[in-house]
Design a protein around this motif. Structure first.
Motif, PDB file in Angstrom:
ATOM      1  N   GLU A 146       0.813  -1.183   0.158  1.00 34.83           N
ATOM      2  CA  GLU A 146       0.000   0.042   0.182  1.00 34.83           C
ATOM      3  C   GLU A 146       0.918   1.317  -0.081  1.00 34.83           C
ATOM      4  OE1 GLU A 146      -2.651  -0.246   3.238  1.00 34.83           O
ATOM      5  OE2 GLU A 146      -4.227  -1.315   1.991  1.00 34.83           O
ATOM      6  N   GLU A 147       0.309   2.244  -0.669  1.00 35.97           N
ATOM      7  CA  GLU A 147       1.091   3.373  -0.857  1.00 35.97           C
ATOM      8  C   GLU A 147       0.178   4.533  -0.301  1.00 35.97           C
ATOM      9  OE1 GLU A 147       2.323   7.033  -3.990  1.00 35.97           O
ATOM     10  OE2 GLU A 147       2.591   4.765  -4.583  1.00 35.97           O
ATOM     11  N   THR A 148       0.607   5.178   0.732  1.00 33.59           N
ATOM     12  CA  THR A 148      -0.222   6.136   1.438  1.00 33.59           C
ATOM     13  C   THR A 148       0.327   7.610   1.174  1.00 33.59           C
ATOM     14  OG1 THR A 148      -0.836   4.594   3.217  1.00 33.59           O
ATOM     15  CG2 THR A 148      -1.226   6.986   3.712  1.00 33.59           C
ATOM     16  N   THR A 149      -0.513   8.514   0.912  1.00 34.94           N
ATOM     17  CA  THR A 149      -0.149   9.712   0.690  1.00 34.94           C
ATOM     18  C   THR A 149      -0.928  10.688   1.428  1.00 34.94           C
ATOM     19  OG1 THR A 149       0.488   9.261  -1.854  1.00 34.94           O
ATOM     20  CG2 THR A 149       0.033  11.650  -1.030  1.00 34.94           C
ATOM     21  N   TYR A 150      -0.540  11.630   2.214  1.00 36.05           N
ATOM     22  CA  TYR A 150      -1.093  12.571   2.948  1.00 36.05           C
ATOM     23  C   TYR A 150      -1.050  14.123   2.167  1.00 36.05           C
ATOM     24  CZ  TYR A 150      -0.371   9.287   6.510  1.00 36.05           C
ATOM     25  OH  TYR A 150      -0.259   8.033   7.302  1.00 36.05           O
ATOM     26  N   LEU A 151      -2.297  14.496   2.287  1.00 36.10           N
ATOM     27  CA  LEU A 151      -2.469  16.011   1.288  1.00 36.10           C
ATOM     28  C   LEU A 151      -2.747  16.832   2.755  1.00 36.10           C
ATOM     29  CD1 LEU A 151      -4.560  15.049  -1.500  1.00 36.10           C
ATOM     30  CD2 LEU A 151      -2.332  15.082  -1.286  1.00 36.10           C
ATOM     31  N   GLY A 152      -1.913  17.736   3.116  1.00 39.39           N
ATOM     32  CA  GLY A 152      -2.231  18.590   4.178  1.00 39.39           C
ATOM     33  C   GLY A 152      -2.498  19.806   3.621  1.00 39.39           C
ATOM     34  N   HIS A 153      -3.244  20.721   4.632  1.00 34.88           N
ATOM     35  CA  HIS A 153      -3.716  22.212   4.459  1.00 34.88           C
ATOM     36  C   HIS A 153      -3.522  22.993   5.437  1.00 34.88           C
ATOM     37  CE1 HIS A 153      -5.603  20.923   0.554  1.00 34.88           C
ATOM     38  NE2 HIS A 153      -5.692  19.597   1.103  1.00 34.88           N
ATOM     39  N   VAL A 154      -3.178  24.299   5.412  1.00 37.76           N
ATOM     40  CA  VAL A 154      -3.301  25.250   6.660  1.00 37.76           C
ATOM     41  C   VAL A 154      -3.638  26.465   6.176  1.00 37.76           C
ATOM     42  CG1 VAL A 154      -2.163  26.596   8.165  1.00 37.76           C
ATOM     43  CG2 VAL A 154      -1.207  24.300   7.922  1.00 37.76           C
ATOM     44  N   GLU A 155      -4.897  26.900   6.726  1.00 38.15           N
ATOM     45  CA  GLU A 155      -5.731  28.331   6.441  1.00 38.15           C
ATOM     46  C   GLU A 155      -5.448  29.264   7.497  1.00 38.15           C
ATOM     47  OE1 GLU A 155      -8.976  26.005   3.673  1.00 38.15           O
ATOM     48  OE2 GLU A 155      -9.463  26.595   5.559  1.00 38.15           O
ATOM     49  N   LEU A 156      -5.284  30.288   7.201  1.00 41.00           N
ATOM     50  CA  LEU A 156      -5.374  31.461   8.272  1.00 41.00           C
ATOM     51  C   LEU A 156      -6.415  32.460   7.692  1.00 41.00           C
ATOM     52  CD1 LEU A 156      -1.598  32.524   8.348  1.00 41.00           C
ATOM     53  CD2 LEU A 156      -3.062  31.641  10.221  1.00 41.00           C
ATOM     54  N   VAL A 157      -7.592  32.318   8.594  1.00 44.21           N
ATOM     55  CA  VAL A 157      -8.744  33.302   8.263  1.00 44.21           C
ATOM     56  C   VAL A 157      -8.975  34.452   9.232  1.00 44.21           C
ATOM     57  CG1 VAL A 157     -11.334  32.855   8.257  1.00 44.21           C
ATOM     58  CG2 VAL A 157      -9.831  30.878   7.723  1.00 44.21           C
ATOM     59  N   HIS A 158      -9.274  35.475   8.701  1.00 38.72           N
ATOM     60  CA  HIS A 158      -9.667  36.485   9.318  1.00 38.72           C
ATOM     61  C   HIS A 158     -11.028  36.730   9.772  1.00 38.72           C
ATOM     62  CE1 HIS A 158      -9.868  41.273   9.799  1.00 38.72           C
ATOM     63  NE2 HIS A 158      -9.040  40.922  10.716  1.00 38.72           N
ATOM     64  N   PRO A 159     -11.659  36.292  10.783  1.00 39.63           N
ATOM     65  CA  PRO A 159     -12.939  36.009  10.916  1.00 39.63           C
ATOM     66  C   PRO A 159     -13.909  37.434  10.853  1.00 39.63           C
ATOM     67  CG  PRO A 159     -11.939  34.996  12.650  1.00 39.63           C
ATOM     68  CD  PRO A 159     -10.927  35.650  11.889  1.00 39.63           C
ATOM     69  N   SER A 160     -13.279  38.679  11.087  1.00 33.21           N
ATOM     70  CA  SER A 160     -14.154  39.785  11.325  1.00 33.21           C
ATOM     71  C   SER A 160     -14.392  40.082   9.874  1.00 33.21           C
ATOM     72  CB  SER A 160     -13.254  40.915  11.789  1.00 33.21           C
ATOM     73  OG  SER A 160     -13.143  40.636  13.169  1.00 33.21           O
ATOM     74  N   THR A 161     -13.610  39.714   8.711  1.00 32.58           N
ATOM     75  CA  THR A 161     -14.000  40.106   7.267  1.00 32.58           C
ATOM     76  C   THR A 161     -14.474  38.666   6.517  1.00 32.58           C
ATOM     77  OG1 THR A 161     -11.687  39.847   6.656  1.00 32.58           O
ATOM     78  CG2 THR A 161     -12.451  42.037   7.179  1.00 32.58           C
ATOM     79  N   GLN A 162     -14.088  37.647   7.204  1.00 30.08           N
ATOM     80  CA  GLN A 162     -14.473  36.453   6.704  1.00 30.08           C
ATOM     81  C   GLN A 162     -13.599  36.104   5.628  1.00 30.08           C
ATOM     82  OE1 GLN A 162     -18.459  35.092   6.345  1.00 30.08           O
ATOM     83  NE2 GLN A 162     -19.255  36.757   7.794  1.00 30.08           N
ATOM     84  N   ARG A 163     -12.421  36.398   5.628  1.00 24.57           N
ATOM     85  CA  ARG A 163     -11.421  36.522   4.600  1.00 24.57           C
ATOM     86  C   ARG A 163     -10.281  35.603   4.703  1.00 24.57           C
ATOM     87  NH1 ARG A 163      -8.772  42.251   2.434  1.00 24.57           N
ATOM     88  NH2 ARG A 163      -7.732  41.549   0.698  1.00 24.57           N
ATOM     89  N   ARG A 164     -10.069  34.701   3.779  1.00 24.92           N
ATOM     90  CA  ARG A 164      -8.960  33.696   3.958  1.00 24.92           C
ATOM     91  C   ARG A 164      -7.767  34.199   3.477  1.00 24.92           C
ATOM     92  NH1 ARG A 164     -11.426  27.617   2.115  1.00 24.92           N
ATOM     93  NH2 ARG A 164     -13.447  28.126   3.190  1.00 24.92           N
ATOM     94  N   VAL A 165      -6.737  34.753   4.437  1.00 24.42           N
ATOM     95  CA  VAL A 165      -5.625  35.565   4.049  1.00 24.42           C
ATOM     96  C   VAL A 165      -4.697  34.746   3.647  1.00 24.42           C
ATOM     97  CG1 VAL A 165      -6.360  37.563   5.693  1.00 24.42           C
ATOM     98  CG2 VAL A 165      -4.743  35.640   6.444  1.00 24.42           C
ATOM     99  N   LEU A 166      -4.460  33.520   3.861  1.00 26.29           N
ATOM    100  CA  LEU A 166      -3.543  32.579   3.457  1.00 26.29           C
ATOM    101  C   LEU A 166      -3.708  31.193   3.486  1.00 26.29           C
ATOM    102  CD1 LEU A 166      -0.425  32.571   2.875  1.00 26.29           C
ATOM    103  CD2 LEU A 166      -0.074  31.672   5.172  1.00 26.29           C
ATOM    104  N   GLU A 167      -3.663  30.387   2.298  1.00 26.17           N
ATOM    105  CA  GLU A 167      -3.717  29.062   2.227  1.00 26.17           C
ATOM    106  C   GLU A 167      -2.568  28.473   1.977  1.00 26.17           C
ATOM    107  OE1 GLU A 167      -7.598  27.589   0.448  1.00 26.17           O
ATOM    108  OE2 GLU A 167      -8.306  29.766   0.263  1.00 26.17           O
ATOM    109  N   ILE A 168      -1.970  27.525   2.465  1.00 28.14           N
ATOM    110  CA  ILE A 168      -0.602  26.627   2.134  1.00 28.14           C
ATOM    111  C   ILE A 168      -1.266  25.159   2.113  1.00 28.14           C
ATOM    112  CG2 ILE A 168       0.047  26.861   4.244  1.00 28.14           C
ATOM    113  CD1 ILE A 168       2.766  27.006   3.068  1.00 28.14           C
ATOM    114  N   SER A 169      -0.536  24.391   0.947  1.00 21.87           N
ATOM    115  CA  SER A 169      -0.961  23.186   1.073  1.00 21.87           C
ATOM    116  C   SER A 169       0.234  22.249   0.579  1.00 21.87           C
ATOM    117  CB  SER A 169      -2.136  22.687   0.341  1.00 21.87           C
ATOM    118  OG  SER A 169      -1.949  23.211  -1.120  1.00 21.87           O
TER     119      SER A 169
END
Length: 340
Positions: A146-169
């Motif tokens: 079996e070959e296992t691949t992990y796909l990771g994500h980190v998001e920085l959200v500014h809740p007051s404007t509901q804006r995703r200021v950064l997404e990195i994967s």
């Protein structure tokens, strides 16, 4: 590590493709306004897109908080999953989807000065068939790798404007033949390393936008986490692990506790972890300044009425008022101190 029997031809092919567990190049999307200024970051519980016990979400988030503290612990307040209720983890309006906004006022932080860090991962598993060969190279059967691949994500959200200021994967492939030296403490080390690096890169991208409300005081101690708080964490559909732990065979329960302790403190010597295994949850003092308020061997039990965790201790260095801490002394007594 020596293994009995020949390797399947398919496994050799996978090894050539995988090598050591490796990461792909990271993909980054930015929508970070130049005027953004933040003094607090709320870290959500880690979201697995496959079944995992609840304590794994808590402890992986805590590992990412440790990375965040090393990168920006003197630039912002950090808050973790045990400090708020989360109702809708994927809602960008975190102030409506959680109770996290209530954490800010005691530190003099406005809602528009705070960000949310969300980390999550997917797992993809593929199977490959291979021939088993004997010493003379003759086929003797089939094997599946079996070959296992992990796909990771980190998001920085500014809740007051509901804006995703950064997404990195990014992604990382697991090496099924890698030697494990942590006695099973980390069931997915490739995922852990990937998420640590994604978090590190996210905080570095945020560097110019993080502004501490005041100069940090000196660190009162170097500590290690006694992580039993993880067993108390629960969310929808996943109960806290405390009950299951109580029902486990005592030896199995002891092994689980040792593994979680090692996961929380990957660089702490085994002899120190052996001392910590019998302690209640909190922060074990590894070292402290001479003539300071703490001493090696002390255990911070609570800070301002809540369980002592690394980010809770770090906030005392930036807080507007001293925090009251309960300490179990190395000699067995208990005392109250003010931090910093």
């Amino acid at each position: 590590m020596n293994r009995a029997g020949p390797l399947p031809r398919g496994a050799l092919l996978l090894l050539a493709l995988l090598g050591a567990a490796c990461s792909s190049a990271y993909k980054i999307q930015r929508d970070m306004p130049s005027e953004l200024s933040a003094s607090a970051v709320v870290v959500y519980p880690f979201l697995f897109r496959w079944p995992e016990p609840a304590f794994r979400s808590f402890e992986l988030s805590q590992r990412l908080i440790d990375v965040a503290l090393s990168e920006a612990g003197e630039q912002a307040f950090f808050f973790g999953p045990s400090e708020f209720k989360l109702y809708r983890p994927e809602d960008d309006n975190a102030w409506a989807a959680s109770t996290a906004v209530t954490l800010l006022a005691p530190y003099g932080v406005r809602p528009d000065q705070a960000l949310v860090l969300r980390a999550w991962a997917e797992r993809r598993i593929q199977s490959a068939q291979g021939e088993l060969l004997d010493a003379q190279g003759r086929p003797i059967g089939q094997s599946t790798v079996e070959e296992t691949t992990y796909l990771g994500h980190v998001e920085l959200v500014h809740p007051s404007t509901q804006r995703r200021v950064l997404e990195i994967s990014g992604e990382a492939q697991a090496d099924p033949f890698a030697e494990r030296s942590d006695d099973g403490a980390d069931p997915a080390p490739e995922l852990t390393r990937l998420m640590e690096e994604l978090t590190r890169q996210a905080l570095r991208a945020l560097d110019e936008h993080l502004h501490a409300p005041r100069e940090p005081s000196p660190a009162p101690a170097t500590v290690a986490l006694v992580p039993w708080k993880a067993f108390e964490y629960s969310d929808e559909g996943r109960p806290a692990h405390v009950g299951a732990l109580a029902l486990m065979d005592p030896l199995d329960g002891e092994i689980l506790r040792q593994q979680r302790l090692r996961f929380a403190n990957p660089r702490v010597e085994t002899s120190i972890l052996d001392r910590m295994i019998r302690l209640p949850e909190g922060l074990y003092v590894l070292s402290a300044p001479e003539a300071g308020k703490l001493a090696p061997g002390d255990l911070l039990l609570q800070i301002d009425g809540q369980t002592a965790l690394p980010h809770v201790l770090a906030r005392t260095r930036l807080g507007p008022t001293p925090a009251q801490a309960q300490v179990r002394r190395v000699d067995g007594g208990t005392s109250q101190i003010l931090l910093p």
